[in-house]
Design a protein around this motif. Sequence first.
Motif, PDB file in Angstrom:
ATOM      1  N   MET B 272       0.795  -1.215   0.000  1.00  9.50           N
ATOM      2  CA  MET B 272       0.000   0.000   0.000  1.00  9.50           C
ATOM      3  C   MET B 272       0.837   1.279   0.000  1.00  9.50           C
ATOM      4  O   MET B 272       0.576   2.212  -0.764  1.00  9.50           O
ATOM      5  CB  MET B 272      -0.848  -0.015   1.258  1.00  9.50           C
ATOM      6  N   VAL B 276       0.566   4.802  -2.435  1.00  9.48           N
ATOM      7  CA  VAL B 276      -0.084   5.996  -1.942  1.00  9.48           C
ATOM      8  C   VAL B 276       0.854   7.202  -2.109  1.00  9.48           C
ATOM      9  O   VAL B 276       0.433   8.280  -2.531  1.00  9.48           O
ATOM     10  CB  VAL B 276      -0.464   5.760  -0.465  1.00  9.48           C
ATOM     11  N   VAL B 277       2.117   6.987  -1.818  1.00  8.61           N
ATOM     12  CA  VAL B 277       3.088   8.074  -1.928  1.00  8.61           C
ATOM     13  C   VAL B 277       3.199   8.563  -3.374  1.00  8.61           C
ATOM     14  O   VAL B 277       3.282   9.760  -3.639  1.00  8.61           O
ATOM     15  CB  VAL B 277       4.463   7.636  -1.362  1.00  8.61           C
ATOM     16  N   GLU B 279       0.877   8.761  -5.520  1.00 10.01           N
ATOM     17  CA  GLU B 279      -0.262   9.631  -5.805  1.00 10.01           C
ATOM     18  C   GLU B 279       0.022  11.058  -5.358  1.00 10.01           C
ATOM     19  O   GLU B 279      -0.334  12.014  -6.038  1.00 10.01           O
ATOM     20  CB  GLU B 279      -1.523   9.113  -5.106  1.00 10.01           C
ATOM     21  N   GLY B 280       0.654  11.179  -4.203  1.00  7.68           N
ATOM     22  CA  GLY B 280       0.971  12.509  -3.690  1.00  7.68           C
ATOM     23  C   GLY B 280       1.939  13.246  -4.600  1.00  7.68           C
ATOM     24  O   GLY B 280       1.725  14.419  -4.929  1.00  7.68           O
ATOM     25  N   LEU B 293      -7.670  17.464  -7.395  1.00 12.34           N
ATOM     26  CA  LEU B 293      -7.130  16.834  -6.190  1.00 12.34           C
ATOM     27  C   LEU B 293      -8.229  16.094  -5.440  1.00 12.34           C
ATOM     28  O   LEU B 293      -8.034  14.966  -4.973  1.00 12.34           O
ATOM     29  CB  LEU B 293      -6.484  17.897  -5.295  1.00 12.34           C
ATOM     30  N   LYS B 294      -9.378  16.728  -5.346  1.00 14.12           N
ATOM     31  CA  LYS B 294     -10.491  16.092  -4.648  1.00 14.12           C
ATOM     32  C   LYS B 294     -10.876  14.772  -5.331  1.00 14.12           C
ATOM     33  O   LYS B 294     -11.114  13.764  -4.675  1.00 14.12           O
ATOM     34  CB  LYS B 294     -11.690  17.056  -4.653  1.00 14.12           C
ATOM     35  N   CYS B 297      -8.287  12.209  -4.428  1.00  8.03           N
ATOM     36  CA  CYS B 297      -8.463  11.737  -3.047  1.00  8.03           C
ATOM     37  C   CYS B 297      -9.616  10.741  -2.960  1.00  8.03           C
ATOM     38  O   CYS B 297      -9.513   9.698  -2.315  1.00  8.03           O
ATOM     39  CB  CYS B 297      -8.737  12.916  -2.106  1.00  8.03           C
ATOM     40  N   LEU B 298     -10.699  11.078  -3.631  1.00  2.80           N
ATOM     41  CA  LEU B 298     -11.869  10.189  -3.610  1.00  2.80           C
ATOM     42  C   LEU B 298     -11.515   8.850  -4.259  1.00  2.80           C
ATOM     43  O   LEU B 298     -11.830   7.776  -3.737  1.00  2.80           O
ATOM     44  CB  LEU B 298     -13.037  10.851  -4.354  1.00  2.80           C
ATOM     45  N   LEU B 300      -8.610   7.463  -4.522  1.00  3.23           N
ATOM     46  CA  LEU B 300      -7.725   6.702  -3.630  1.00  3.23           C
ATOM     47  C   LEU B 300      -8.522   6.057  -2.493  1.00  3.23           C
ATOM     48  O   LEU B 300      -8.393   4.863  -2.222  1.00  3.23           O
ATOM     49  CB  LEU B 300      -6.637   7.622  -3.068  1.00  3.23           C
ATOM     50  N   GLY B 301      -9.344   6.859  -1.843  1.00  8.13           N
ATOM     51  CA  GLY B 301     -10.130   6.323  -0.726  1.00  8.13           C
ATOM     52  C   GLY B 301     -11.037   5.185  -1.180  1.00  8.13           C
ATOM     53  O   GLY B 301     -11.175   4.160  -0.496  1.00  8.13           O
ATOM     54  N   GLU B 302     -11.644   5.338  -2.339  1.00  2.00           N
ATOM     55  CA  GLU B 302     -12.539   4.286  -2.838  1.00  2.00           C
ATOM     56  C   GLU B 302     -11.771   3.028  -3.221  1.00  2.00           C
ATOM     57  O   GLU B 302     -12.260   1.917  -3.021  1.00  2.00           O
ATOM     58  CB  GLU B 302     -13.337   4.803  -4.035  1.00  2.00           C
ATOM     59  N   ILE B 304      -9.291   1.882  -1.799  1.00  2.00           N
ATOM     60  CA  ILE B 304      -8.897   1.188  -0.579  1.00  2.00           C
ATOM     61  C   ILE B 304     -10.118   0.577   0.114  1.00  2.00           C
ATOM     62  O   ILE B 304     -10.148  -0.604   0.436  1.00  2.00           O
ATOM     63  CB  ILE B 304      -8.182   2.177   0.373  1.00  2.00           C
ATOM     64  N   LEU B 305     -11.142   1.392   0.337  1.00  3.13           N
ATOM     65  CA  LEU B 305     -12.241   0.931   1.196  1.00  3.13           C
ATOM     66  C   LEU B 305     -13.264   0.038   0.499  1.00  3.13           C
ATOM     67  O   LEU B 305     -13.744  -0.926   1.094  1.00  3.13           O
ATOM     68  CB  LEU B 305     -12.949   2.125   1.843  1.00  3.13           C
ATOM     69  N   ARG B 306     -13.625   0.364  -0.735  1.00  2.00           N
ATOM     70  CA  ARG B 306     -14.693  -0.424  -1.366  1.00  2.00           C
ATOM     71  C   ARG B 306     -14.356  -1.914  -1.486  1.00  2.00           C
ATOM     72  O   ARG B 306     -15.170  -2.761  -1.098  1.00  2.00           O
ATOM     73  CB  ARG B 306     -15.079   0.163  -2.726  1.00  2.00           C
TER      74      ARG B 306
END
Lengths: 386, 386
Positions: B272, B276-277, B279-280, B293-294, B297-298, B300-302, B304-306
């Motif tokens: 992981m 992630v780095v 992406e930054g 950027l938003k 971020c979305l 990336l979060g999706e 990971i979590l979905r």
Amino acid sequence: MTDKNGIDIEKAAEFLDLPPSRFSGLLEKRTIIHNWDEYQNLFRFDSHVSGIEEGSVLIVKDDGFELIRGFPKIKRAMTLVPSIERNFSEAGSVIVEEKMNGYNVRVTEYMGELIALTRSGHVCPYSTERARHLLNHDFFEQHPELVIYGEMVGPDNPYVPKDIYGLESLDFFVFDIRHKTDGKPLPVMKRRELAGNYGFTQVKLFGEFDIQQASAEITEIIRELGKTEHEGVVIKDPEMVLQPIKYTCSEGNNADLRHAFRFYNDSGRDYMFPRVVREGFQSFEWNESEEELKQRCLRLGESILRPMIQSIREVENNERISEDVRIRVKDRDTIDRFRSYLERLGVDVVFSEPERVGDEYLVRINKVNQSTTDKTKSILEGQLWS
Amino acid sequence: MTDKNGIDIEKAAEFLDLPPSRFSGLLEKRTIIHNWDEYQNLFRFDSHVSGIEEGSVLIVKDDGFELIRGFPKIKRAMTLVPSIERNFSEAGSVIVEEKMNGYNVRVTEYMGELIALTRSGHVCPYSTERARHLLNHDFFEQHPELVIYGEMVGPDNPYVPKDIYGLESLDFFVFDIRHKTDGKPLPVMKRRELAGNYGFTQVKLFGEFDIQQASAEITEIIRELGKTEHEGVVIKDPEMVLQPIKYTCSEGNNADLRHAFRFYNDSGRDYMFPRVVREGFQSFEWNESEEELKQRCLRLGESILRPMIQSIREVENNERISEDVRIRVKDRDTIDRFRSYLERLGVDVVFSEPERVGDEYLVRINKVNQSTTDKTKSILEGQLWS
């Protein structure tokens, strides 16, 4: 037989219930470490040793020994309902207290004065000065067999500064009282009553709940705490016989990630992974709607990328990635002692000139994060990621 | 002196330029491992040994030895502009080829037949059968000194199945041709010409660019590739003297994360963090707007979590977390050999009955991820996270 550290190996080993050769071996290997500064009679456990937690501290007294037990590791519920059922069914009910976001300190009496021990067992000069002003000394005279376990919280906090609790400076919140040597905790309500009698500040009590109701109540508490980015709760057996469990808010979790990703090269992978996994289990257990899940994904992604990008921008502008913290002391001497202490621990710090505020001194401390600064700089110079 | 593995230690050591005692020590420690199946004359390097890459394979022949060098590790650009400047300024220009998302295979001739070696140096029976059908054997007769390095890509792929390339089954894309033993690569255009002469499929060539223009061109290529979730590019010195660099799309990166978080307990933390780095740094270098950027971020979060939440739901429904892949073979015998091979490697698989498709057999394989299934199950039963 007295060691070069000035400790009677035979007697100390007997007190700890270890063979003398084992004890001297642990001193040799620096698993048990003699304190470096003026507290010459302290020995700290750098890792777990046969039933004694890491961070425990052995105190050598004229008439024998004392052992200040470390902070017991509190395990985490990933899903609340089954965790409470599985771990507290014997207790019938649980008591829920707030888990605050600060740093852990144990306070005990040492040669007639209070000292504050950090989680790892160091005597922190700043925390020690604060504890001496914040805590009623009578307690320690009247209960020499007890140790206070609590959280230093607030903005004048050199480790985990937080404004979310509405505190002006720094306060010490008691969450545990334990016996010396065997580490046995007082039952929750007895501990709260005793701490109350001495006027100690305590972590918030949310109440006692039946096992059947607890998960629903705690979920509500967690949602409320999340709104102000508080950290979460600790769920306890009222008798403190069964092990406590912690459970946290997504918002506090994300605040931690934001802080970590500002210093991504230090607190990177091991810090990140469990925090991310928690988010998945909480969303699952809460059976979130598509919109709620999307908000959680966005929050997670933003907590990771925004602080990291901010750090990259700072390095691009030739700034060093650093963190500003503050301390507030009554005795100017504490400032120098705290600086030496941080330097000894290898923290790269710049202290501002003390500023008089009432009868105290406020000192701003800039903590430089050289590792993330260097890594970022090298990448911006075209260094490849192996 | 012949070892129990049937290898002449003295001569093999001399060929590898190692002291004989070192070589027999490496065999003893299983750093160099004798192949288990019918390819009895192969020895694979399980880790890097004095200048020889992990995954390299030593072939014992009647008249001497051959060394098939492992895949050289390609370093990654985190920010494109400075990385190209710093690493390719001597070259003046770079050639950009596509980096495809499949699995790496080397193909060489062994006792008159082609064999396909995986990244770690195993002979994969499936890849071997495919290579025999996909590659023109004349090449290996006419160029016995050369090894083909490429990517097996497509949906009939038991390791990394991908539909994004519009392939019906599986194809082999050449990206490198190297000499045996010293591993020296052919210059890019010479390699492409040679591969073209034998009708080999090759990775896409985007062109040759001046150092000054390269970053802008590659950024455009990456944005385009991202639209179809392709992986990225490899940037090469035309002469293949300087080391190549890889650079990837956010979309492909997120697809990897989605796959990883479905099996979060296996491919967790080390997988992981670097993703992630990246992406930054990409967001920083592209100087993204607030809205871009938003979205990142979305995403990336999706990613990971979905998939994680989907896995938790499956376990809640008493399913085992698993992945469906397929293979397609001409020879039924390959199916059993491939199953034994996976079992030997410790992969937990269920093979479906072969299904006739034209002159081939399609087999569906269910790969069970026991570790993530068990971890998730225990959490849903209230096991605490330590």
